[in-house]
Design a protein around this motif. Sequence first.
Motif, PDB file in Angstrom:
ATOM      1  N   ALA A 203       0.806  -1.220   0.000  1.00  0.00           N
ATOM      2  CA  ALA A 203       0.000   0.000   0.000  1.00  0.00           C
ATOM      3  C   ALA A 203       0.838   1.268   0.000  1.00  0.00           C
ATOM      4  N   ASP A 204       0.232   2.373  -0.461  1.00  0.00           N
ATOM      5  CA  ASP A 204       0.844   3.693  -0.300  1.00  0.00           C
ATOM      6  C   ASP A 204       0.640   4.178   1.126  1.00  0.00           C
ATOM      7  N   LYS A 205      -0.530   3.835   1.658  1.00  0.00           N
ATOM      8  CA  LYS A 205      -0.928   4.351   2.959  1.00  0.00           C
ATOM      9  C   LYS A 205      -1.590   3.222   3.728  1.00  0.00           C
ATOM     10  N   VAL A 206      -1.222   3.065   4.979  1.00  0.00           N
ATOM     11  CA  VAL A 206      -1.830   2.027   5.810  1.00  0.00           C
ATOM     12  C   VAL A 206      -2.506   2.699   6.999  1.00  0.00           C
ATOM     13  N   ILE A 207      -3.754   2.303   7.210  1.00  0.00           N
ATOM     14  CA  ILE A 207      -4.504   2.847   8.333  1.00  0.00           C
ATOM     15  C   ILE A 207      -4.823   1.703   9.274  1.00  0.00           C
ATOM     16  N   LYS A 208      -4.465   1.864  10.533  1.00  0.00           N
ATOM     17  CA  LYS A 208      -4.796   0.814  11.503  1.00  0.00           C
ATOM     18  C   LYS A 208      -5.976   1.271  12.323  1.00  0.00           C
TER      19      LYS A 208
END
Length: 227
Positions: A203-208
Amino acid sequence: MIIIRDVTKTYTNGDVTTDALKNINLTIEDGEFIVILGPSGSGKSTLLNVISGLDTVTSGEITFNSTALTSLSESEMTAFRREHLGFIFQQYNLLQNLNVLDNIQIGADIGKDPLDGQELLKAVGLQEAGNKYPHQLSGGEQQRVSIARSLAKNPDIIFCDEPTGSLDEHNSKNVLAMLQELNNNYHKTIVLITHNAGIAEMADKVIKMNSGEITEFIMNKEKKSAR
Ligand code: ADP
Ligand code: ADP
């Protein structure tokens, strides 16, 4: 660009209320590959459902470019979803009484600028399977058909909820490589939810997420290939 501002979602069942989303703020750029990670029950599916207009927010606002989704009527939302959004779920949801090409055609029929079914079959490596029926295909092949179907209407954004959840490792890699190619070569925005941390490397961006909140936000400068 999608802007999610102060979004909450509360489910109420009788006396029981669940705050599935608590004040979510998030921006998704065009062409971005976003992975939403988190344990079961953390609110991932709810977030995907409200961003994609499958469900309504309790409060807050979601804007796609200049369109405020939260202000659309149900029928306007359906039309918006049909024109712009693609979905890939863990279940393939193929129609068993239609062959592969006709299943894909269903996706094309709802689009304004649809892609060619046979070309899509080639793209997912199933050019020989157009006349087969879903039960004649392996799980991995069925998922590739469902990907082709969701691409047939040429969506701007593809929402994926555990797209590899019922696949073995080999087929998971194929499906992920395909999503990555859509992102890299066709600049499709991809929003993918999973509880598999390994997928996050792409991913470019990971959100947890945890308990309805975004607990961590990671920009991935060195995204890895699925191959
Ligand atoms: P995840 O996708 O991370 O597993 P969900 O978004 O499905 O999480 O669920 C978030 C929370 O909302 C959980 O506590 C779940 O039980 C609850 N929830 C989800 N859908 C509903 C619903 N339709 N009615 C009531 N509660 C729900
Ligand atoms: P994959 O690596 O894509 O999962 P499999 O090893 O499961 O493929 O299957 C190999 C071939 O066997 C596939 O081309 C598929 O068409 C065929 N096949 C798999 N499962 C079934 C089934 N239940 N019925 C008929 N054909 C099947």
